[in-house]
Design a protein around this motif. Structure first.
Motif, PDB file in Angstrom:
ATOM      1  N   ILE A  87       0.844  -1.132  -0.055  1.00  0.00           N
ATOM      2  CA  ILE A  87       0.103  -0.138   0.086  1.00  0.00           C
ATOM      3  C   ILE A  87       0.833   1.176   0.133  1.00  0.00           C
ATOM      4  N   GLN A  88       0.729   2.052  -0.751  1.00  0.00           N
ATOM      5  CA  GLN A  88       1.416   3.458  -0.965  1.00  0.00           C
ATOM      6  C   GLN A  88       0.907   4.500  -0.159  1.00  0.00           C
ATOM      7  N   LEU A  89       1.705   5.202   0.512  1.00  0.00           N
ATOM      8  CA  LEU A  89       1.270   6.181   1.358  1.00  0.00           C
ATOM      9  C   LEU A  89       1.706   7.556   0.923  1.00  0.00           C
ATOM     10  N   VAL A  95       4.061   6.461   6.884  1.00  0.00           N
ATOM     11  CA  VAL A  95       4.585   4.755   6.808  1.00  0.00           C
ATOM     12  C   VAL A  95       5.014   4.762   8.366  1.00  0.00           C
ATOM     13  N   ASP A  96       5.813   5.555   8.908  1.00  0.00           N
ATOM     14  CA  ASP A  96       5.866   5.202  10.383  1.00  0.00           C
ATOM     15  C   ASP A  96       4.838   5.243  11.383  1.00  0.00           C
ATOM     16  N   GLU A  97       3.896   6.086  11.019  1.00  0.00           N
ATOM     17  CA  GLU A  97       2.900   6.212  11.802  1.00  0.00           C
ATOM     18  C   GLU A  97       1.925   5.147  11.800  1.00  0.00           C
ATOM     19  N   PHE A  98       1.611   4.667  10.560  1.00  0.00           N
ATOM     20  CA  PHE A  98       0.906   3.400  10.233  1.00  0.00           C
ATOM     21  C   PHE A  98       1.551   2.131  10.854  1.00  0.00           C
ATOM     22  N   MET A  99       2.987   2.036  10.571  1.00  0.00           N
ATOM     23  CA  MET A  99       3.497   0.893  11.520  1.00  0.00           C
ATOM     24  C   MET A  99       3.594   1.104  13.085  1.00  0.00           C
ATOM     25  N   ALA A 100       3.585   2.291  13.521  1.00  0.00           N
ATOM     26  CA  ALA A 100       3.291   2.251  14.956  1.00  0.00           C
ATOM     27  C   ALA A 100       1.828   1.695  15.445  1.00  0.00           C
ATOM     28  N   LYS A 101       0.976   1.868  14.314  1.00  0.00           N
ATOM     29  CA  LYS A 101      -0.494   1.180  14.656  1.00  0.00           C
ATOM     30  C   LYS A 101      -0.234  -0.427  14.473  1.00  0.00           C
ATOM     31  N   VAL A 102       0.135  -0.717  13.625  1.00  0.00           N
ATOM     32  CA  VAL A 102       0.599  -2.189  13.297  1.00  0.00           C
ATOM     33  C   VAL A 102       1.297  -3.072  14.566  1.00  0.00           C
ATOM     34  N   LEU A 103       2.218  -2.334  15.190  1.00  0.00           N
ATOM     35  CA  LEU A 103       2.797  -2.933  16.016  1.00  0.00           C
ATOM     36  C   LEU A 103       2.134  -2.909  17.491  1.00  0.00           C
ATOM     37  N   SER A 104       1.282  -1.603  17.670  1.00  0.00           N
ATOM     38  CA  SER A 104       0.543  -1.686  18.956  1.00  0.00           C
ATOM     39  C   SER A 104      -0.524  -2.783  18.795  1.00  0.00           C
ATOM     40  N   ALA A 105      -1.238  -3.197  17.426  1.00  0.00           N
ATOM     41  CA  ALA A 105      -2.067  -4.136  17.377  1.00  0.00           C
ATOM     42  C   ALA A 105      -1.665  -5.410  17.182  1.00  0.00           C
ATOM     43  N   GLY A 106      -0.456  -5.559  17.345  1.00  0.00           N
ATOM     44  CA  GLY A 106       0.222  -7.168  17.356  1.00  0.00           C
ATOM     45  C   GLY A 106       0.497  -7.478  16.239  1.00  0.00           C
ATOM     46  N   MET A 119      12.696   6.053  -2.130  1.00  0.00           N
ATOM     47  CA  MET A 119      11.724   5.032  -1.706  1.00  0.00           C
ATOM     48  C   MET A 119      11.944   4.663  -0.323  1.00  0.00           C
ATOM     49  N   TYR A 120      11.042   4.617   0.475  1.00  0.00           N
ATOM     50  CA  TYR A 120      10.952   4.255   1.868  1.00  0.00           C
ATOM     51  C   TYR A 120       9.707   3.149   2.095  1.00  0.00           C
ATOM     52  N   GLY A 121      10.131   1.870   2.740  1.00  0.00           N
ATOM     53  CA  GLY A 121       9.142   1.087   2.931  1.00  0.00           C
ATOM     54  C   GLY A 121       9.324   0.321   4.100  1.00  0.00           C
ATOM     55  N   ARG A 122       8.278  -0.111   4.837  1.00  0.00           N
ATOM     56  CA  ARG A 122       8.342  -1.015   5.953  1.00  0.00           C
ATOM     57  C   ARG A 122       7.272  -2.249   5.551  1.00  0.00           C
ATOM     58  N   SER A 123       7.474  -3.371   6.266  1.00  0.00           N
ATOM     59  CA  SER A 123       6.862  -4.537   6.052  1.00  0.00           C
ATOM     60  C   SER A 123       6.224  -5.152   7.284  1.00  0.00           C
ATOM     61  N   PHE A 124       5.193  -5.714   7.218  1.00  0.00           N
ATOM     62  CA  PHE A 124       4.572  -6.342   8.437  1.00  0.00           C
ATOM     63  C   PHE A 124       3.728  -7.619   8.031  1.00  0.00           C
ATOM     64  N   GLN A 125       3.624  -8.376   9.115  1.00  0.00           N
ATOM     65  CA  GLN A 125       2.760  -9.492   8.985  1.00  0.00           C
ATOM     66  C   GLN A 125       1.396  -9.303   9.912  1.00  0.00           C
ATOM     67  N   TRP A 132       2.458  -7.976   4.239  1.00  0.00           N
ATOM     68  CA  TRP A 132       1.949  -6.496   3.763  1.00  0.00           C
ATOM     69  C   TRP A 132       3.333  -5.626   3.695  1.00  0.00           C
ATOM     70  N   GLU A 133       2.987  -4.436   2.995  1.00  0.00           N
ATOM     71  CA  GLU A 133       4.215  -3.454   2.964  1.00  0.00           C
ATOM     72  C   GLU A 133       3.386  -2.047   2.772  1.00  0.00           C
ATOM     73  N   VAL A 134       4.041  -1.351   3.559  1.00  0.00           N
ATOM     74  CA  VAL A 134       3.743   0.269   3.337  1.00  0.00           C
ATOM     75  C   VAL A 134       4.727   0.989   2.791  1.00  0.00           C
ATOM     76  N   PHE A 135       4.673   1.727   1.928  1.00  0.00           N
ATOM     77  CA  PHE A 135       5.834   2.768   1.399  1.00  0.00           C
ATOM     78  C   PHE A 135       5.503   3.819   1.058  1.00  0.00           C
ATOM     79  N   PHE A 136       6.371   4.669   0.947  1.00  0.00           N
ATOM     80  CA  PHE A 136       6.334   6.135   0.287  1.00  0.00           C
ATOM     81  C   PHE A 136       7.477   6.035  -0.991  1.00  0.00           C
ATOM     82  N   MET A 137       6.786   6.608  -2.058  1.00  0.00           N
ATOM     83  CA  MET A 137       7.938   6.731  -3.238  1.00  0.00           C
ATOM     84  C   MET A 137       7.646   8.203  -3.912  1.00  0.00           C
TER      85      MET A 137
END
Length: 144
Positions: A87-89, A95-106, A119-125, A132-137
């Motif tokens: 998902i492109q943000l 991206v970092d704010e979204f990942m903070a939500k991901v990690l706090s949700a488990g 480009m900057y991207g992070r991944s999560f399961q 899943w990946e969230v990235f900015f390009m």
């Protein structure tokens, strides 16, 4: 004499990704905490339709229900990857704010952030192991 112009109508395309889940309730809770909403018209005890954007949707299907659409085995996401959903943000900060939500949700972040000049991207399961990946390009900064 009758003449007519044939107008080519292009149907706007929509993407529906189908993913098997072990617990529909847990999946809904996880993705709700990330800010996603769901279409109640396509939600029951077997499935829900997560709205990603105007034309992109993720159908979360209880595994038993999902198996009714394929003759193949459901992928064991603990050992195999069937797809990476990206998902492109709009910014690195988003991206970092979204990942903070991901990690706090488990959610789990399986690797380090990927940093490139453009480009900057992070991944999560998610809870079912889907990747899943969230990235900015910044396309203007891409090498020619």
């Amino acid at each position: 004499m009758f003449t007519s112009k044939l107008k080519h109508q292009v149907m706007e395309k929509k993407i529906f990704v189908n993913l098997p889940v072990k617990s529909l309730e847990a999946s809904i809770a996880f993705f709700t905490s990330l800010g996603f909403s769901f279409n109640p018209k396509f939600t029951d005890e077997n499935a829900t339709c997560m709205i990603v954007s105007e034309n992109i949707f993720v159908m979360l299907l209880v595994e038993k229900f999902y198996k009714g659409f394929t003759v193949k085995e459901v992928c064991n996401t603990a050992t195999h990857s069937e797809v990476i959903l990206s998902i492109q943000l709009s910014s690195k900060q988003e991206v970092d704010e979204f990942m903070a939500k991901v990690l706090s949700a488990g959610g789990i972040e399986p690797r380090e952030p990927q940093v490139y000049d453009f480009m900057y991207g992070r991944s999560f399961q998610d809870g079912d192991g889907h990747l899943w990946e969230v990235f900015f390009m910044d396309e203007s900064a891409m090498p020619q």
